[in-house]
Design a protein around this motif. Structure first.
Motif, PDB file in Angstrom:
ATOM      1  N   SER A 257       0.856  -1.192   0.000  1.00 37.48           N
ATOM      2  CA  SER A 257       0.000   0.000   0.000  1.00 37.48           C
ATOM      3  C   SER A 257       0.889   1.239   0.000  1.00 37.48           C
ATOM      4  CB  SER A 257      -0.911  -0.022   1.239  1.00 37.48           C
ATOM      5  OG  SER A 257      -1.662   1.168   1.325  1.00 37.48           O
ATOM      6  N   ASN A 258       1.893   1.235   0.842  1.00 36.22           N
ATOM      7  CA  ASN A 258       2.779   2.407   0.915  1.00 36.22           C
ATOM      8  C   ASN A 258       3.577   2.595  -0.367  1.00 36.22           C
ATOM      9  OD1 ASN A 258       1.914   3.116   3.488  1.00 36.22           O
ATOM     10  ND2 ASN A 258       3.358   1.703   4.457  1.00 36.22           N
ATOM     11  N   SER A 259       4.008   1.508  -0.960  1.00 37.04           N
ATOM     12  CA  SER A 259       4.759   1.580  -2.215  1.00 37.04           C
ATOM     13  C   SER A 259       3.883   2.171  -3.320  1.00 37.04           C
ATOM     14  CB  SER A 259       5.225   0.170  -2.595  1.00 37.04           C
ATOM     15  OG  SER A 259       5.684   0.112  -3.915  1.00 37.04           O
ATOM     16  N   PHE A 260       2.645   1.746  -3.369  1.00 38.12           N
ATOM     17  CA  PHE A 260       1.708   2.280  -4.365  1.00 38.12           C
ATOM     18  C   PHE A 260       1.507   3.785  -4.158  1.00 38.12           C
ATOM     19  CE2 PHE A 260      -3.131   2.880  -4.114  1.00 38.12           C
ATOM     20  CZ  PHE A 260      -3.215   3.614  -5.291  1.00 38.12           C
ATOM     21  N   HIS A 261       1.258   4.202  -2.928  1.00 39.84           N
ATOM     22  CA  HIS A 261       1.051   5.638  -2.685  1.00 39.84           C
ATOM     23  C   HIS A 261       2.358   6.421  -2.891  1.00 39.84           C
ATOM     24  CE1 HIS A 261      -3.134   5.386  -1.618  1.00 39.84           C
ATOM     25  NE2 HIS A 261      -2.841   4.255  -1.011  1.00 39.84           N
TER      26      HIS A 261
ATOM     27  N   VAL B 263      10.052   8.068  -1.083  1.00 47.00           N
ATOM     28  CA  VAL B 263      10.817   7.006  -0.416  1.00 47.00           C
ATOM     29  C   VAL B 263      10.595   7.034   1.099  1.00 47.00           C
ATOM     30  CG1 VAL B 263      12.503   6.757  -2.284  1.00 47.00           C
ATOM     31  CG2 VAL B 263      13.038   8.226  -0.320  1.00 47.00           C
ATOM     32  N   CYS B 264      10.266   8.196   1.633  1.00 46.65           N
ATOM     33  CA  CYS B 264       9.879   8.238   3.056  1.00 46.65           C
ATOM     34  C   CYS B 264       8.596   7.416   3.265  1.00 46.65           C
ATOM     35  CB  CYS B 264       9.636   9.676   3.505  1.00 46.65           C
ATOM     36  SG  CYS B 264      11.156  10.622   3.675  1.00 46.65           S
ATOM     37  N   LEU B 265       7.640   7.614   2.378  1.00 45.15           N
ATOM     38  CA  LEU B 265       6.366   6.884   2.468  1.00 45.15           C
ATOM     39  C   LEU B 265       6.563   5.399   2.217  1.00 45.15           C
ATOM     40  CD1 LEU B 265       3.321   6.531   2.469  1.00 45.15           C
ATOM     41  CD2 LEU B 265       3.194   7.804   0.341  1.00 45.15           C
ATOM     42  N   ASP B 266       7.561   5.059   1.413  1.00 40.14           N
ATOM     43  CA  ASP B 266       7.839   3.653   1.105  1.00 40.14           C
ATOM     44  C   ASP B 266       8.636   2.977   2.222  1.00 40.14           C
ATOM     45  OD1 ASP B 266       7.780   1.439  -0.819  1.00 40.14           O
ATOM     46  OD2 ASP B 266       9.949   1.740  -0.975  1.00 40.14           O
ATOM     47  N   SER B 267       8.963   3.713   3.275  1.00 38.61           N
ATOM     48  CA  SER B 267       9.708   3.145   4.394  1.00 38.61           C
ATOM     49  C   SER B 267       8.760   2.377   5.312  1.00 38.61           C
ATOM     50  CB  SER B 267      10.395   4.261   5.184  1.00 38.61           C
ATOM     51  OG  SER B 267      11.204   5.038   4.329  1.00 38.61           O
ATOM     52  N   SER B 268       9.323   1.562   6.166  1.00 41.29           N
ATOM     53  CA  SER B 268       8.486   0.767   7.061  1.00 41.29           C
ATOM     54  C   SER B 268       8.970   0.892   8.505  1.00 41.29           C
ATOM     55  CB  SER B 268       8.524  -0.697   6.621  1.00 41.29           C
ATOM     56  OG  SER B 268       7.709  -1.468   7.460  1.00 41.29           O
ATOM     57  N   PRO B 269       8.172   1.502   9.418  1.00 39.78           N
ATOM     58  CA  PRO B 269       6.882   2.143   9.132  1.00 39.78           C
ATOM     59  C   PRO B 269       7.066   3.388   8.267  1.00 39.78           C
ATOM     60  CG  PRO B 269       7.565   2.587  11.407  1.00 39.78           C
ATOM     61  CD  PRO B 269       8.541   1.604  10.841  1.00 39.78           C
ATOM     62  N   PRO B 270       6.025   3.760   7.541  1.00 43.07           N
ATOM     63  CA  PRO B 270       6.144   4.904   6.636  1.00 43.07           C
ATOM     64  C   PRO B 270       6.383   6.209   7.392  1.00 43.07           C
ATOM     65  CG  PRO B 270       3.859   4.228   6.826  1.00 43.07           C
ATOM     66  CD  PRO B 270       4.668   3.185   7.532  1.00 43.07           C
ATOM     67  N   ILE B 271       7.117   7.113   6.752  1.00 47.63           N
ATOM     68  CA  ILE B 271       7.413   8.419   7.349  1.00 47.63           C
ATOM     69  C   ILE B 271       6.677   9.478   6.535  1.00 47.63           C
ATOM     70  CG2 ILE B 271       9.256  10.058   7.911  1.00 47.63           C
ATOM     71  CD1 ILE B 271      11.159   7.500   7.555  1.00 47.63           C
ATOM     72  N   PHE B 272       5.926  10.328   7.242  1.00 43.68           N
ATOM     73  CA  PHE B 272       5.171  11.381   6.566  1.00 43.68           C
ATOM     74  C   PHE B 272       5.672  12.741   7.025  1.00 43.68           C
ATOM     75  CE2 PHE B 272       2.176   7.816   7.059  1.00 43.68           C
ATOM     76  CZ  PHE B 272       1.812   7.619   5.741  1.00 43.68           C
ATOM     77  N   TYR B 273       6.088  13.566   6.112  1.00 47.00           N
ATOM     78  CA  TYR B 273       6.454  14.930   6.467  1.00 47.00           C
ATOM     79  C   TYR B 273       5.458  15.938   5.895  1.00 47.00           C
ATOM     80  CZ  TYR B 273      10.943  13.122   8.134  1.00 47.00           C
ATOM     81  OH  TYR B 273      11.924  12.437   8.817  1.00 47.00           O
ATOM     82  N   LEU B 274       4.863  15.607   4.766  1.00 42.75           N
ATOM     83  CA  LEU B 274       3.891  16.511   4.149  1.00 42.75           C
ATOM     84  C   LEU B 274       2.544  16.340   4.840  1.00 42.75           C
ATOM     85  CD1 LEU B 274       4.690  15.662   0.405  1.00 42.75           C
ATOM     86  CD2 LEU B 274       5.634  17.518   1.796  1.00 42.75           C
TER      87      LEU B 274
END
Lengths: 386, 386
Positions: A257-261, B263-274
């Motif tokens: 899911s994260n990769s897609f977003h 790539v932040c969002l593709d991390s696990s757990p995802p990282i959100f800055y925006l």
């Protein structure tokens, strides 16, 4: 005059390995294989009746009580393929009525609001194609029929099976090998449940077809996703389903899911489907898994802000306990009113206002594929009953 | 007793090609090269005075009026390197006072609130290293000194130059080739301006060092970014600066910001800055460029929700016209009060409530590197003046 009818229901499916990107827009051929879980139909399903008669001069479609007519190219493509298969039967057996030459009436209803953004087109095209396949008494296997549904809406092909379903991307230019197959039936791992948090959103999301084209055309990271990341993940996720390994299945589901977003965000202009409420839910699920020391809940987000949280029935008290604690004010809990007292209280700290970003919860579970039904939406004249 | 002092200012820099990922945590060696624009110091700078005397028994640091002491390993590493270079001078010329053996006092102040999340550590370490290098009268070139600043905070190395700066990642294990270089001086393309929208955020962002480690360890897409995407973009962006090609520069800047957040969002757990406000600003900039039919404004976001919007001076009336229309209620417009009447009115539709997510605007421009200053923060005893 004789009016012939057939009815079916078809389920919604929610991908755990995402379909994002078309290599052929007309045929809906994907740039990667995908995997989904089919959801139970008491909560989310389309009911479609198809009728034909020598007196029907043209095709027609009624959707949720409104006469829409047959306008979309995709619906036309599905009807053409179905007629072709019917024609082959008629050519082989001249005693069969000439359905392929008659108009067809399609009447369809969802048991959930379309506005909720819950992949209604998948259930809709699956039901349309299966209802007509039944009406035409087509002998083809579901995988074959799934190729027709795929032309209606890519992810619709996966709604032709229950349980755990893969859409094999295929390689052929004509799409003959791009079809849905069963990874494992419902019975193989029937404890899979899903809590859907319908997230409110004031903006109009980018339609998925448009979004996919933007991503394919502009995202650098997308090429790596389809060539390297998804093929490996596809095999790993199938294995996790066969082995009923929720930890791996859940881990891969969240990562995909994260990769897609991520590739949506890497598009130009960037596409955003997750909003601040979605992100809060993501963090909540990670907190739960961290506290448990293992993955017992896994989120996934389609092309919109709604969260689908998969979990196994044996962890329901923990997972729903946490969700209920922070989202009890939203509607949809009635269904489990008698279970709420058994929910575990959670010590996890969370934004107590987050529920304001959620309009309702849908508590559901894995379910079967399209179902025969005695319920019909058409009357004896082959017109909608209402 | 003699107290020797030196003072310098150092600027903030905002990357247009992002640094995200360390290949060596201790030495702050990056997984990719990066590019930044140095910002003017009247708006954002650190002023640092360094003092030494044979009577100073230990090192000490005062930051924004608070005695912090020398605690961080990174500060200690910088001091060690600077002393080593000084020691070499002293060994070669015995007439020099033995600064390398004495304690050093460092007094530092920012002219902007640290809380705004504006990469203050880059300016801070740059000023610290340059002030001591001056105090020690080190003959090394800025690129050499930048390697020391890099050990304090990776992006600090880029604050040792004005104008357009590249941080070449290097290949050596000891980091001797991982340094900042000038891509083009301020004068080469001095019309570059920046509007910083300081976005309010209720959550604490993941610290960048932690976030980078998570991304390096878990994101599949990250490997592709550092190996394929950034190396190509690095050359393209340098070329766009040399050619003063804002369209290409802006396009690459926005794409790289999105790639970094992807790539932040593709991390696990995802990282959100925006956050949702950041996303609205992104859409607004795309709308402006679309209306103009070319890229005249380019956003970039660091490890937080603040938007930095680059544009050329000749487009100021259009760019600030649009931003002013929707964000005029936030503070920071005083500086251009006499220009507001010349701003172009925009017909672009936008969320009229978006300004509520922004705390202030900082209107600034490209600027020079560290500057000599007669202003000193230390008194005759080598202690903070306050």
């Amino acid at each position: 005059m004789s009016v012939y009818t057939a009815s079916t229901t078809a389920p919604v499916n929610i991908a755990t390995l995402k379909y994002w990107g078309k290599r052929d827009k007309t045929l809906n051929l994907p740039t990667n294989s995908s995997i989904s879980v089919t959801l139970a139909q008491e909560d989310l399903r389309t009911l479609t009746s198809a009728a034909t008669s020598s007196t029907f001069k043209k095709d027609n479609l009624w959707l949720n009580g409104v006469e829409e007519g047959i306008k979309g190219e995709r619906t036309i493509a599905c009807l053409k393929d179905l007629r072709k298969l019917r024609k082959a039967l008629e050519d082989a057996d001249s005693s069969l009525p000439k359905f392929s030459e008659w108009g067809v009436h399609i009447v369809s209803e969802n048991n959930f609001p379309t506005a909720a953004g819950l992949a209604s087109s998948a259930a809709g095209f699956a039901a349309l194609v299966v209802a007509i396949a039944k009406l035409y008494e087509l002998p083809q296997l579901m995988s074959e029929i799934s190729k027709i549904a795929r032309k209606g809406s890519g992810s619709a092909c996966r709604s032709l099976f229950g349980g755990y379903v893969a859409w094999e991307m295929g390689e052929a230019a004509d799409g003959e090998d791009s079809k849905a197959v069963e990874v494992a039936p419902l019975d193989h791992w029937s404890s899979m449940k899903a809590a859907i948090l319908v997230v409110s959103d004031d903006k109009k999301d980018t339609p998925s077809t448009t979004g996919m084209q933007t991503t394919v055309a502009t995202s650098d990271l997308f090429q790596y996703r389809i060539k390297e990341v998804v093929p490996r993940r596809f095999e790993e996720m199938k294995k996790s389903i066969v082995e009923r390994d929720f930890e791996t299945f859940g881990d891969l589901t969240m990562k995909d899911s994260n990769s897609f977003h991520a590739v949506c965000l890497d598009s130009s202009p960037p596409i955003f489907y997750l909003n601040d409420t979605s992100k809060k839910i993501i963090k909540l699920v990670h907190k739960l898994n961290e506290q448990e020391g293992k993955i017992i809940a896994a989120y996934t987000f389609d092309a919109g802000p709604n969260a689908v949280i998969y979990y196994e029935e044996q962890n329901e008290n923990k997972v729903l306990g946490l969700i209920h604690k922070y989202f009890q004010k939203v509607s949809g809990w009635e269904k489990v009113a008698n279970k709420v007292s058994t929910f575990e209280d959670s010590s996890i700290e969370f934004d107590t206002e987050a529920y304001k970003g959620v309009s309702r919860i849908i508590l559901t579970k894995i379910g079967p594929g399209p179902q025969e039904t005695s319920e019909s939406l058409v009357n004896e004249q082959g017109l909608p009953k209402y």
